[in-house]
Design an enzyme around this catalytic site. Structure first.
Site, short mmCIF file in Angstrom:
data_model
loop_
_atom_site.label_atom_id
_atom_site.label_comp_id
_atom_site.label_asym_id
_atom_site.label_seq_id
_atom_site.Cartn_x
_atom_site.Cartn_y
_atom_site.Cartn_z
N ARG A 29 -11.16 -1.68 -26.40
CA ARG A 29 -12.08 -0.71 -25.57
C ARG A 29 -12.28 0.64 -26.14
NH1 ARG A 29 -14.26 -4.80 -22.70
NH2 ARG A 29 -12.85 -5.52 -20.88
N ASP A 73 -20.37 -10.49 -28.53
CA ASP A 73 -19.26 -11.15 -27.17
C ASP A 73 -19.53 -10.04 -26.19
OD1 ASP A 73 -17.53 -12.95 -26.16
OD2 ASP A 73 -16.25 -11.10 -26.04
N HIS A 77 -20.29 -15.91 -28.25
CA HIS A 77 -20.45 -15.89 -26.63
C HIS A 77 -21.38 -16.76 -26.38
CE1 HIS A 77 -19.74 -14.05 -22.55
NE2 HIS A 77 -20.78 -14.48 -22.55
N ASP A 92 -8.89 -13.67 -25.03
CA ASP A 92 -9.97 -12.88 -24.69
C ASP A 92 -9.56 -11.59 -23.66
OD1 ASP A 92 -12.55 -11.84 -24.16
OD2 ASP A 92 -13.13 -13.60 -23.19
O1 DOR Z 1 -14.56 -11.70 -19.25
C1 DOR Z 1 -15.11 -11.20 -19.95
N1 DOR Z 1 -14.91 -10.03 -20.24
N2 DOR Z 1 -16.02 -11.67 -20.52
C2 DOR Z 1 -16.90 -11.36 -21.54
O2 DOR Z 1 -17.76 -11.88 -22.26
C3 DOR Z 1 -16.79 -9.61 -21.69
C4 DOR Z 1 -15.36 -9.35 -21.32
C5 DOR Z 1 -15.18 -7.77 -21.28
O3 DOR Z 1 -15.55 -7.04 -22.33
O4 DOR Z 1 -14.78 -7.22 -20.37
ZN ZN Z 2 -17.46 -13.61 -24.23
ZN ZN Z 3 -14.72 -11.43 -25.03
#
Ligand code: DOR
Ligand code: ZN
Ligand code: ZN
Length: 340
Positions: free
Chosen positions: A15, A103, A130, A236
């Site tokens: 982030r 992604d 993705h 993820d």
């Molecule tokens: O659950 C998810 N969160 N899927 C995604 O593809 C993006 C990710 C995010 O960046 O929060």
């Molecule tokens: Zn993703």
């Molecule tokens: Zn992701």
């Protein structure tokens, strides 16, 4: 007690820059250490997007300053993640981009996708997909497997290396299984939530994309982990603020945290149940992901396999304090991590 190499995380979200209220590089690295990771690959959907050398260098420098877990950033495939303008793959690769992905968003223009794979092939890059077809709701399996199918057609035509992120459906796994048998250079990952949970849940702490699927899909994911169709387990890890994730399901963002529960979920649901032996499970956490991105594993982790513990997200080091695994009793606790 066992000692292993540090886990290798192909797919997470730190982030920073831009969304430090959700997570920052320091809090993300601390959570990764708690989870036993030696290497983590953060995705580029930050603000600014990591589609340029300056942002890449910022993330690398910040991580080096903090120290500990090795942070190997993934850069965007196209400018801003939403355009058809390719990034400068060569400059980013030379500056240390470990792989490339949009992604958070799919590349849906197959002409653009083809140019991306051609560049990847020419320069020997790892592309991470993705795969999502936004003609369908994400809750419809077709949103995933029709995208996997059209991307595999391009790999068949162009060649190059393609890694599929967060595979969650039975149909996608069947397509990838067939592609591997044909000899295409494709790999894939799943995440712990896809082999531990299934069905609809109306709380936002269960909301992620791709979403939880049916029990049939969950069992297909386990089978694909067993037969090698799924190469790696990636979390993820996608933190959002407490405020965002306490909104009603439909208003909350997609994404759950994963670093601090991944090992125990795999150990409890795959190893303790006899689906994989410990060595096979560790390969999907360490050696296989390391091979996909062409690195040596890093770090040394101590794990107490017998320790039983209950997930309490308030104790997490990540800034995001909720989890679909809250209150679950798990086996296997990471006790410490050394980075030497
Ligand atoms: O659950 C998810 N969160 N899927 C995604 O593809 C993006 C990710 C995010 O960046 O929060
Ligand atoms: Zn993703
Ligand atoms: Zn992701």
């Amino acid at each position: 007690m066992i000692v292993t190499k540090g886990f290798v995380e192909l797919h997470c979200h730190l982030r920073e820059p831009g969304f430090e209220y959700k997570e920052d590089i320091a809090s993300g690295m601390a959570a990764a250490k708690t989870g036993g990771y030696g290497i983590i690959c953060p995705m580029p959907n930050t603000n600014p997007v990591c589609d340029n050398v300056e942002t890449l260098k910022y993330i690398q420098a910040r991580a080096a300053q903090i120290g500990g877990v090795k942070v190997l950033p993934v850069c965007a495939m196209t400018k801003d993640l939403n355009s058809d303008e390719l990034v400068d793959f060569e400059a980013l690769h030379n500056a240390g981009a470990i792989a490339f992905s949009n992604d958070g968003r799919p590349v849906e223009n197959m002409a653009t996708f083809k140019r991306i794979l051609q560049e990847g092939k020419r320069l020997g890059l790892v592309m991470m997909s993705h795969a999502e077809n936004t003609e369908f709701s994400p809750f419809d399996n077709r949103s995933e497997y029709t995208a996997v199918g059209r991307e595999l057609k391009v790999v068949e035509e162009v060649g190059g290396q393609l890694h599929f992120c967060h595979i969650s459906t039975k149909e996608s796994l069947e397509l990838i299984r067939t592609a591997k048998k044909k000899g295409l250079n494709v790999t894939c990952e799943t995440a712990p939530h896809y082999f531990t949970l299934s069905g609809r849940h109306d709380e936002a702490r269960f909301k992620m994309n791709p979403p939880l699927r049916s029990e049939v899909d969950r069992l297909a994911v386990i089978e694909a982990l067993q037969d090698g169709t799924i190469d790696a387990i990636a979390t993820d890890h996608a933190p959002h603020s407490i405020e965002e994730k306490t909104r009603p399901f439909n208003e909350a963002p997609f994404g759950i945290v994963g670093f601090e529960t991944a090992f125990a979920l795999g150990y409890t649901y795959l190893v303790c149940t006899g689906k994989l032996n410990l060595d096979e499970f560790l390969k999907k956490m360490i050696d296989n992901p390391a091979r996909i991105i062409g690195v040596e594993p890093f770090g040394r982790v101590e794990i107490d396999l017998d320790e039983e513990w209950v997930v309490n997200a308030k104790e997490f080091r990540t800034k995001a304090k909720n989890s679909p695994f809250e209150g679950m009793k798990l086996y296997g606790k990471v006790k410490g991590c050394e980075y030497v």
